[in-house]
Structures are given as structure tokens and as C-alpha cells.
Design an enzyme around this catalytic site. Structure first.
Site, PDB file in Angstrom:
ATOM      1  N   GLY A  53       0.842  -1.200   0.000  1.00  0.00           N
ATOM      2  CA  GLY A  53       0.000   0.000   0.000  1.00  0.00           C
ATOM      3  C   GLY A  53       0.870   1.239   0.000  1.00  0.00           C
ATOM      4  O   GLY A  53       2.063   1.165   0.320  1.00  0.00           O
ATOM      5  N   CYS A  80       5.270  -6.115   1.665  1.00  0.00           N
ATOM      6  CA  CYS A  80       5.641  -4.695   1.676  1.00  0.00           C
ATOM      7  C   CYS A  80       4.937  -3.961   2.815  1.00  0.00           C
ATOM      8  O   CYS A  80       5.248  -4.197   3.976  1.00  0.00           O
ATOM      9  CB  CYS A  80       5.368  -4.084   0.308  1.00  0.00           C
ATOM     10  SG  CYS A  80       6.214  -2.531   0.069  1.00  0.00           S
ATOM     11  N   TYR A  81       3.932  -3.122   2.527  1.00  0.00           N
ATOM     12  CA  TYR A  81       3.197  -2.471   3.624  1.00  0.00           C
ATOM     13  C   TYR A  81       2.629  -3.516   4.573  1.00  0.00           C
ATOM     14  O   TYR A  81       2.612  -3.328   5.791  1.00  0.00           O
ATOM     15  CB  TYR A  81       2.068  -1.603   3.046  1.00  0.00           C
ATOM     16  CG  TYR A  81       1.246  -0.876   4.109  1.00  0.00           C
ATOM     17  CD1 TYR A  81       1.631   0.373   4.566  1.00  0.00           C
ATOM     18  CD2 TYR A  81       0.096  -1.456   4.658  1.00  0.00           C
ATOM     19  CE1 TYR A  81       0.889   1.031   5.544  1.00  0.00           C
ATOM     20  CE2 TYR A  81      -0.645  -0.809   5.631  1.00  0.00           C
ATOM     21  CZ  TYR A  81      -0.244   0.436   6.065  1.00  0.00           C
ATOM     22  OH  TYR A  81      -0.980   1.092   7.036  1.00  0.00           O
ATOM     23  N   HIS A 168       7.848  -7.624  -3.728  1.00  0.00           N
ATOM     24  CA  HIS A 168       6.543  -8.032  -4.276  1.00  0.00           C
ATOM     25  C   HIS A 168       6.664  -9.370  -5.011  1.00  0.00           C
ATOM     26  O   HIS A 168       7.121  -9.401  -6.161  1.00  0.00           O
ATOM     27  CB  HIS A 168       6.013  -6.947  -5.219  1.00  0.00           C
ATOM     28  CG  HIS A 168       5.556  -5.737  -4.478  1.00  0.00           C
ATOM     29  ND1 HIS A 168       4.274  -5.600  -4.004  1.00  0.00           N
ATOM     30  CD2 HIS A 168       6.222  -4.636  -4.071  1.00  0.00           C
ATOM     31  CE1 HIS A 168       4.160  -4.461  -3.353  1.00  0.00           C
ATOM     32  NE2 HIS A 168       5.326  -3.857  -3.370  1.00  0.00           N
ATOM     33  N   GLU A 170       4.269 -11.061  -6.198  1.00  0.00           N
ATOM     34  CA  GLU A 170       3.180 -11.223  -7.165  1.00  0.00           C
ATOM     35  C   GLU A 170       3.528 -10.718  -8.563  1.00  0.00           C
ATOM     36  O   GLU A 170       2.885 -11.104  -9.537  1.00  0.00           O
ATOM     37  CB  GLU A 170       1.901 -10.535  -6.641  1.00  0.00           C
ATOM     38  CG  GLU A 170       1.942  -9.010  -6.527  1.00  0.00           C
ATOM     39  CD  GLU A 170       2.523  -8.491  -5.203  1.00  0.00           C
ATOM     40  OE1 GLU A 170       3.492  -9.100  -4.715  1.00  0.00           O
ATOM     41  OE2 GLU A 170       2.046  -7.460  -4.701  1.00  0.00           O
ATOM     42  N   SER A 226      -9.416   1.449 -31.418  1.00  0.00           N
ATOM     43  CA  SER A 226      -8.196   2.266 -31.515  1.00  0.00           C
ATOM     44  C   SER A 226      -7.165   1.671 -32.466  1.00  0.00           C
ATOM     45  O   SER A 226      -6.169   2.303 -32.786  1.00  0.00           O
ATOM     46  CB  SER A 226      -7.550   2.367 -30.133  1.00  0.00           C
ATOM     47  OG  SER A 226      -6.960   1.117 -29.807  1.00  0.00           O
ATOM     48  N   GLY A 227      -7.390   0.420 -32.881  1.00  0.00           N
ATOM     49  CA  GLY A 227      -6.368  -0.247 -33.699  1.00  0.00           C
ATOM     50  C   GLY A 227      -5.496  -1.147 -32.843  1.00  0.00           C
ATOM     51  O   GLY A 227      -4.770  -1.991 -33.357  1.00  0.00           O
ATOM     52  N   GLY A 228      -5.569  -0.970 -31.525  1.00  0.00           N
ATOM     53  CA  GLY A 228      -4.748  -1.777 -30.618  1.00  0.00           C
ATOM     54  C   GLY A 228      -5.431  -3.086 -30.270  1.00  0.00           C
ATOM     55  O   GLY A 228      -6.575  -3.343 -30.650  1.00  0.00           O
ATOM     56  N   VAL A 229      -4.714  -3.896 -29.502  1.00  0.00           N
ATOM     57  CA  VAL A 229      -5.216  -5.238 -29.209  1.00  0.00           C
ATOM     58  C   VAL A 229      -6.473  -5.207 -28.320  1.00  0.00           C
ATOM     59  O   VAL A 229      -7.432  -5.943 -28.572  1.00  0.00           O
ATOM     60  CB  VAL A 229      -4.089  -6.137 -28.618  1.00  0.00           C
ATOM     61  CG1 VAL A 229      -3.507  -5.583 -27.373  1.00  0.00           C
ATOM     62  CG2 VAL A 229      -4.580  -7.540 -28.362  1.00  0.00           C
ATOM     63  N   ASP A 230      -6.505  -4.316 -27.319  1.00  0.00           N
ATOM     64  CA  ASP A 230      -7.625  -4.350 -26.363  1.00  0.00           C
ATOM     65  C   ASP A 230      -8.964  -4.056 -27.038  1.00  0.00           C
ATOM     66  O   ASP A 230      -9.933  -4.798 -26.888  1.00  0.00           O
ATOM     67  CB  ASP A 230      -7.403  -3.330 -25.227  1.00  0.00           C
ATOM     68  CG  ASP A 230      -6.056  -3.488 -24.551  1.00  0.00           C
ATOM     69  OD1 ASP A 230      -5.470  -4.570 -24.674  1.00  0.00           O
ATOM     70  OD2 ASP A 230      -5.596  -2.528 -23.907  1.00  0.00           O
ATOM     71  N   SER A 231      -9.016  -2.940 -27.774  1.00  0.00           N
ATOM     72  CA  SER A 231     -10.310  -2.582 -28.363  1.00  0.00           C
ATOM     73  C   SER A 231     -10.678  -3.547 -29.485  1.00  0.00           C
ATOM     74  O   SER A 231     -11.857  -3.823 -29.719  1.00  0.00           O
ATOM     75  CB  SER A 231     -10.321  -1.134 -28.855  1.00  0.00           C
ATOM     76  OG  SER A 231      -9.336  -0.947 -29.828  1.00  0.00           O
ATOM     77  N   LYS A 371      -3.030  -7.276 -19.908  1.00  0.00           N
ATOM     78  CA  LYS A 371      -2.688  -7.284 -21.341  1.00  0.00           C
ATOM     79  C   LYS A 371      -2.378  -8.682 -21.887  1.00  0.00           C
ATOM     80  O   LYS A 371      -2.872  -9.059 -22.951  1.00  0.00           O
ATOM     81  CB  LYS A 371      -1.489  -6.350 -21.548  1.00  0.00           C
ATOM     82  CG  LYS A 371      -1.070  -6.143 -22.974  1.00  0.00           C
ATOM     83  CD  LYS A 371      -2.072  -5.343 -23.777  1.00  0.00           C
ATOM     84  CE  LYS A 371      -1.750  -3.897 -23.788  1.00  0.00           C
ATOM     85  NZ  LYS A 371      -2.748  -3.061 -24.439  1.00  0.00           N
TER      86      LYS A 371
END
Ligand code: XMP
Length: 515
Positions: A53, A80-81, A168, A170, A226-231, A371
Site C-alpha cells: 500500500g 511490503c506495507y 513483491h 506477485e 483504436s487499432g490496438g489489441v484491447d479494443s 494485457k
């Protein structure tokens, strides 16, 4: 089940993912929520994980937990925290050191005899992100490993089964981190984890169903493409369900790479069966960004302008009230929309950059995925590598990479530099060796000497990083010959650039984009 108490770490969702992938049932609760219901069913909780945190344990209103959780009823992993809080509440001392530790670090095991983990799990590179550290251990704890600076990095109380890690485990850059968490869940907590499906279409089915239920029957829907992978993945998922009722709006913001808009549009038409509407809004974006230099202001303006364009496009349709966006988990986290304790790192255009009032309902079927998971899902959907294998490119585009004022001339200058970098990566077969690569135009000039004359021109930085999910990253150790060629080409081929520098900062402490 494993209970994760979230103190606002940037990595809580990454932690959640890693624990989920062990097959264990897991719940994440915010530290400031009512934990009494969990305390009352303690026998079901086989292990507790305290996240990192942004706070210091000694700050006023620092989030805490009831120390009864540390009575040995179940193993605890404090990260960590979470480690610092455990030390603080049990009588140890946490202080702010002379040096903070951010990014890669090497552990030194100082007490192998008492180490509760197979030694190999602590060897190799770990990833740090902290200013405070545990200076004095509480009674009952042993120091197991130290960082290069000699700071307490791993502590363990054998009688109460309390493990504290200053780093970390993770994040993907901690080499044995995933194995350590698996060990904690299965061996320390004794959970016989079940098989987890590795099919993302299956894992995404519930959320997709809920999102589809938000769309009015028979209505039309707009998708921000957008042309990117996500959209592209989000659009493909939804269009499989509602076909041509999905209208994908592909906006030329004037902030794209050289020839990107035309090239990507051709690719959509050639390779994917989506209903794509190109819209040129570059004048509107550039007009609204005139004179703006503050990164957050740029992001807010861009987020709002996108929505204005989508609302105006939706009015051209007969009945459209929904907007599909390819928002992914890291967009949500960095905009601080995933946890009440988390800080805003930057307002991603599609989350924190949205206007307060919108006339369209958001449909975001990828909000739970990182991603690499979106890429895996895209491959399951049969989307060609031309889209899946692309480097990530942020919605606000080159606006985040032209530091200072955005003008057409400065954008064009950056486009030329960026084109050379990407072209050379592809020529030298290095494009797929890096996760993301781009150039940044700095708001400084420097002196040079060209053809016996003095020059006083702009400086560009090259940024090439390795990552899995964009949450942590390391700078790419590209061959020096490659860097030399790119630098030479940029200064020879692009007039107006006097100097090229290579960014060698990890995330943390830097972020991937400069703004
Ligand atoms: P940072 O700079 O936060 O970036 O380390 C992590 C990843 O997110 C991308 N990024 C964005 N993507 N809208 C996006 O669609 C945004 O506003 C945005 N800001 C950063 C960045 O390019 C990197 O891949």
C-alpha cells in the site's frame, strides 16, 4: 479460502490473479471495510495475505487490521506495507531508511536454518517498491534474508506462521514470485487447489453475459476502436453476439504514429469482419490541446473529446445508448478505480479521463484482464497476429510523448523519430523481443555541431521495455550496435534533433510512458 486484505497496492489485482491461478478460492477486501464477517468465519480462512500500500504505518489514519489475525490460527503473508504493518502492530519498529528501494534487487539469505521456504524460492531477482522498512523485528521473528542495502527483506515467525516479504512476489519481474505464492497457498495453508481453466473465453463468459444484459434488446451499440489489441478484442467479442448492430468508431485523433490511421484501417478491412466507421477528429483534438502542458490535463481533455466524438457518432444511429470500450485491468488500477486506498498514478483516458456526465452506458468486457490475458483471449477468438502481436499504444497517443506543448510540428518531428525506431527494431528482428518501444520528444534543446556549424535542437529519448502486463517493467538491454544505428539514423535523417538518449529506468520507480 485465501483472504487478501487490500491496503491500496498497485499490485493487488496482480496478486489476486496469481492466487486465483493456483486454483484456490480467494476473496479480496479493502482494509477499510468491515472485516467482522470474515473474523466470524475464521475456520474457512486457510491463509491471509496483507497487500502492499502507498501509506506509512506511522502516518495518521494509516490503514490497519485487528492484530487478532496474527494469533497463529492461519498462516499470514505480509507483502511490503503488509509486512511493515505486521511488524508495527506486533511491537517492531518501522522507519524510513536513508535509501528507498525501487525496481530490481537481489536477496541475500542470512538465515537458511530458520527459512520456512525452499531456499530456491528466495534466490534470484526480486522487485521492490518501498521507502519504509522494518528496522527492528517484533519478538518471535527471525530475519531470513536481507536486501543488497542490508535491509530486512524477509522475516518469519515460526510459532505463529507469519511471513513478511519486503518485496513483491506477485509481479512478473520477481523471478520465483509465482512459485512462492503457490507454495504459500498449497504447502503453508494446505489448500488442495483445483484445476483452473486456461481458456480465457470460458473465464470471461460470466462477465460478458452480464455486460450483454446491459444492452437494450435490438438497440445499436458503438465501440471505441483504436487499432490496438484491447479494443480489437473487445469489438470482436461483442460483434460475435450482436453482429452489425455494433458500429466500431475508429478515430483519427491526430495523435497517432506516422501512417498509422490509414494502415490500420486497411488492415481492419482486409483481415477482420468488423463494421468499422473511420472518423477524422484530429483538428478537434489538437485545438482542445493547444497550450496545454500538464499531463493530467492532457489526459482529461483527451478522455472528454473521445466521448464527445462517440456521442456525436451515436446520434447518427437510430437508437444507441451503449459504448463498448477495451478497458483492461491496468487502466482501472492506475486510474485508482480498483480500490478505495489506492492512489491515482495517471488517469487513463478511458477510465479516469472520462467526463463526469455521459449519455452512454459503458460496456467493458475486458476490465478483469491484464494485457497478456487479453492477447490470449484474442488468439482464442482467431484474431490475426497483426493485431495481437502489436506493441501497446495508449489512447492519448503521442500527446503523452510530446512533453510540453503539443503542436503539429512537434508531433511530426516525433513521428519521424518514432518511425525510425520501430522500422529498425523490425529490420533487426528485435520488435518482438521488446514489449513496448517508442520515442519521447523532450521539452529541452541541446547544443550540437553539424558540418562545422553549431546546432541547437531538440532532444529525444528512446524507451524500450520488457513487461507482461504493463504493471511492472524493465528497460530492454538492446544490443549497443542497434542503439548506435538508431541514434545515427535519427540525427542524420531527421532535421531538428541534436541528441538521442536511452531511458534506463525500470517501473517502478518510473512508469512506462513519460506522462
Ligand atoms: P504506464 O505509463 O502507466 O503505462 O506505465 C502502462 C501501460 O499503459 C499504457 N497507457 C495507456 N493506455 N490509455 C491507454 O489506453 C491511457 O490513458 C494510458 N496511459 C498509459 C502505456 O502505453 C503502457 O502500455
Amino acid at each position: 479460502m485465501i483472504l487478501i486484505i487490500d491496503f491500496g497496492s498497485q499490485y493487488t489485482e496482480v496478486l489476486h490473479r496469481v492466487v486465483r491461478e493456483t486454483g484456490a478460492a480467494v476473496s479480496v477486501v479493502a482494509a477499510d471495510s468491515d472485516l467482522a464477517p470474515f473474523l466470524s468465519k475464521r475456520q474457512e480462512i486457510k491463509g491471509l495475505i496483507l497487500s502492499g500500500g502507498p501509506q506509512s504505518v506511522y502516518a495518521a489514519n494509516a490503514p490497519a487490521v485487528d492484530p487478532v489475525w496474527f494469533d497463529g490460527s492461519q498462516p499470514v503473508l505480509g507483502i511490503c506495507y503488509g509486512m511493515q504493518l505486521m511488524a508495527h502492530l506486533l511491537g517492531g519498529k518501522v522507519t524510513r531508511g536513508r535509501n528507498a528501494e525501487y525496481g530490481p534487487a537481489q536477496l541475500r539469505i542470512v538465515n537458511e536454518k530458520d527459512c520456512p521456504l525452499p531456499a530456491g524460492l528466495l534466490a534470484d531477482q526480486v522487485w521492490m517498491s518501498h521507502g519504509d522498512h522494518v528496522e527492528i523485528l517484533p519478538d518471535g521473528f527471525e530475519m531470513i534474508a536481507a536486501s543488497e542495502d542490508g535491509l530486512n527483506a524477509v522475516m518469519w515467525d515460526d510459532s505463529r506462521r507469519l511471513l513478511g516479504l519486503q518485496y513483491h512476489p506477485e509481479v512478473i519481474h520477481t523471478v520465483n514470485g509465482k512459485r512462492l505464492i503457490e507454495y504459500f497457498v498449497t504447502q503453508s495453508c494446505g489448500i488442495n487447489a483445483s484445476q483452473v481453466s486456461s481458456k480465457y473465453l470460458e473465464k470471461s463468459a460470466d462477465l460478458l453475459k452480464k455486460q450483454l444484459a446491459e444492452i437494450e434488446t435490438g438497440s445499436e451499440v458503438i465501440c471505441a476502436l483504436s487499432g490496438g489489441v484491447d479494443s480489437t478484442v473487445a469489438a470482436t467479442l461483442i460483434s460475435r453476439e450482436i453482429g452489425n448492430r455494433l458500429h466500431c468508431i475508429f478515430v483519427d485523433t491526430g495523435l497517432l504514429r506516422k501512417d498509422e490511421f490509414r494502415g490500420t484501417l486497411e488492415l481492419y478491412r482486409a483481415k477482420l469482419n468488423l463494421n468499422v466507421h473511420p472518423v477524422n477528429a484530429s483538428e478537434l483534438f489538437l485545438e482542445r490541446l493547444k497550450g496545454v502542458t500538464d499531463p493530467e490535463q492532457k489526459r482529461k481533455i483527451i478522455g472528454k473529446t473521445f466521448i464527445d466524438v462517440f456521442e456525436s457518432e451515436s446520434k447518427k444511429l437510430s437508437h444507441c445508448r451503449s459504448l463498448v470500450q477495451g478497458t483492461i485491468a491496468s487502466d482501472v488500477i492506475e486510474s485508482s478505480h480498483s480500490s478505495s486506498q489506492a492512489q491515482v498514478i495517471k488517469s487513463h483516458h478511458n477510465v479516469g479521463g472520462l467526463p463526469e456526465k455521459m449519455n452512454m452506458k459503458l460496456i467493458e468486457p475486458l476490465r478483469h484482464l491484464f494485457k497478456d490475458e487479453v492477447r490470449a483471449l484474442g488468439r482464442e477468438l482467431g484474431i490475426p497476429e497483426d493485431f495481437i502481436g502489436r506493441h501497446p499504444f495508449p489512447g492519448p497517443g503521442l500527446a503523452l510523448r510530446v512533453l510540453g506543448e503539443i503542436t503539429a510540428d512537434r508531433l511530426n518531428l516525433l513521428r519521424e523519430v518514432d518511425r525510425i525506431l520501430i522500422e529498425q527494431l523490425k529490420t533487426d528482428n528485435l520488435y518482438n523481443a521488446v514489449w513496448q518501444a517508442f520515442a519521447v520528444l523532450l521539452p529541452v534543446k541541446s547544443v550540437g555541431v553539424k558540418g562545422d556549424g553549431r546546432s541547437y535542437d531538440s532532444v529525444v529519448a528512446l524507451r524500450c521495455v520488457g513487461s507482461r502486463d504493463g504493471m511492472t517493467a524493465d528497460w530492454s538491454k538492446l544490443p549497443l550496435d542497434f542503439l548506435g544505428t538508431v541514434s545515427k539514423r535519427i540525427t542524420n535523417e531527421v532535421s531538428g534533433i541534436s541528441r538521442v538518449v536511452y531511458d534506463i529506468t525500470s517501473k517502478p520507480p518510473a512508469t512506462i510512458e513519460w506522462e
